[in-house]
Motif scaffolding. Sequence first.
Motif, PDB file in Angstrom:
ATOM      1  N   ASP A   1       5.686   4.500   5.382  1.00 10.70           N
ATOM      2  CA  ASP A   1       6.566   3.535   6.055  1.00 10.70           C
ATOM      3  C   ASP A   1       6.707   2.227   5.256  1.00 10.70           C
ATOM      4  O   ASP A   1       7.545   1.385   5.584  1.00 10.70           O
ATOM      5  CB  ASP A   1       6.108   3.254   7.504  1.00 10.70           C
ATOM      6  N   HIS A   2       5.913   2.077   4.194  1.00 11.98           N
ATOM      7  CA  HIS A   2       6.002   0.886   3.331  1.00 11.98           C
ATOM      8  C   HIS A   2       6.596   1.204   1.953  1.00 11.98           C
ATOM      9  O   HIS A   2       7.171   0.338   1.314  1.00 11.98           O
ATOM     10  CB  HIS A   2       4.610   0.260   3.147  1.00 11.98           C
TER      11      HIS A   2
ATOM     12  N   HIS B   1       1.321   3.842   2.069  1.00  8.79           N
ATOM     13  CA  HIS B   1       1.823   4.585   3.233  1.00  8.79           C
ATOM     14  C   HIS B   1       3.337   4.690   3.186  1.00  8.79           C
ATOM     15  O   HIS B   1       4.033   3.763   2.758  1.00  8.79           O
ATOM     16  CB  HIS B   1       1.373   3.917   4.539  1.00  8.79           C
TER      17      HIS B   1
ATOM     18  N   HIS C   1      -7.726  -0.509   5.423  1.00 10.74           N
ATOM     19  CA  HIS C   1      -6.659   0.327   6.006  1.00 10.74           C
ATOM     20  C   HIS C   1      -6.349   1.467   5.028  1.00 10.74           C
ATOM     21  O   HIS C   1      -6.266   2.626   5.423  1.00 10.74           O
ATOM     22  CB  HIS C   1      -5.436  -0.550   6.267  1.00 10.74           C
TER      23      HIS C   1
ATOM     24  N   ASP D   1      -0.530  -3.889   6.265  1.00 11.05           N
ATOM     25  CA  ASP D   1      -1.213  -3.401   7.471  1.00 11.05           C
ATOM     26  C   ASP D   1      -2.678  -3.810   7.518  1.00 11.05           C
ATOM     27  O   ASP D   1      -3.524  -3.082   8.018  1.00 11.05           O
ATOM     28  CB  ASP D   1      -1.097  -1.871   7.559  1.00 11.05           C
TER      29      ASP D   1
ATOM     30  N   HIS E   1       0.840  -1.201   0.000  1.00 14.16           N
ATOM     31  CA  HIS E   1       0.000   0.000   0.000  1.00 14.16           C
ATOM     32  C   HIS E   1       0.871   1.246   0.000  1.00 14.16           C
ATOM     33  O   HIS E   1       2.095   1.154   0.040  1.00 14.16           O
ATOM     34  CB  HIS E   1      -1.012  -0.024   1.148  1.00 14.16           C
TER      35      HIS E   1
END
Length: 210
Positions: A60-61, A58, A133, A152, A56
């Motif tokens: 942090d990914h 975000h 999410h 997540d 996804h």
Amino acid sequence: MSYLQFPVTPFEQNCSLVWCEQTRKAVIIDPGSRSLALENAIIENNLIIAAVLLTHGHWDHAGAGKLYADKYQVPINGPHFEDKFLLECLPDQAARFGLSAETEAYEPTSWLNEGDVFILGELTFEILHCPGHTPGHIVFVEKNTQHTWAGDVLFRGSVGRTDFPRSNSQDLIQSIKNKLLPLGQDMRIFPGHGPMTTIGIEEKSNPFLK
Ligand SMILES: [Zn+2]
Ligand SMILES: [Zn+2]
């Protein structure tokens, strides 16, 4: 199949290096930030990076997705198109946490859809679209070896947060119940944060699935 995990970003996101032992072909799943340990493991294990895969959008990914695609000259595959708005604001996402992204906004080489497959040597990753999410969240399922990279969506004893823009808690629970639980008790789940689990463990004890 072999894999190693590297915690990246202050959120200790599990960036995974997964490879086919027969062909040494490898993917980097969810590189939120640069990891020297990851880069060393690629060299030490004689791996040929084939792609960056994203669950996804975000930060942090996905924060170092472009960095690694450029470094290894490989495509970025995923997430689903519905997460375009997140990849378009990667630097803003990082700034919100007082951090600087290692990337500008970018688009993947290809978006992925429910039912797509990604072949890596002798491994086959099936793509499931699991919104909730984020609207474009996908998971990567390797059925022969019974491993799923779930980002997540589902954690050990918990589920993904749904207090983000365009999150939806009903969608999230539906994704887990309709897409992940049918993968069966023995399916191993690698979440984006925290320890590994299995569908069997979560079905029995996850309070969010009661
Ligand atoms: Zn996330
Ligand atoms: Zn995360």
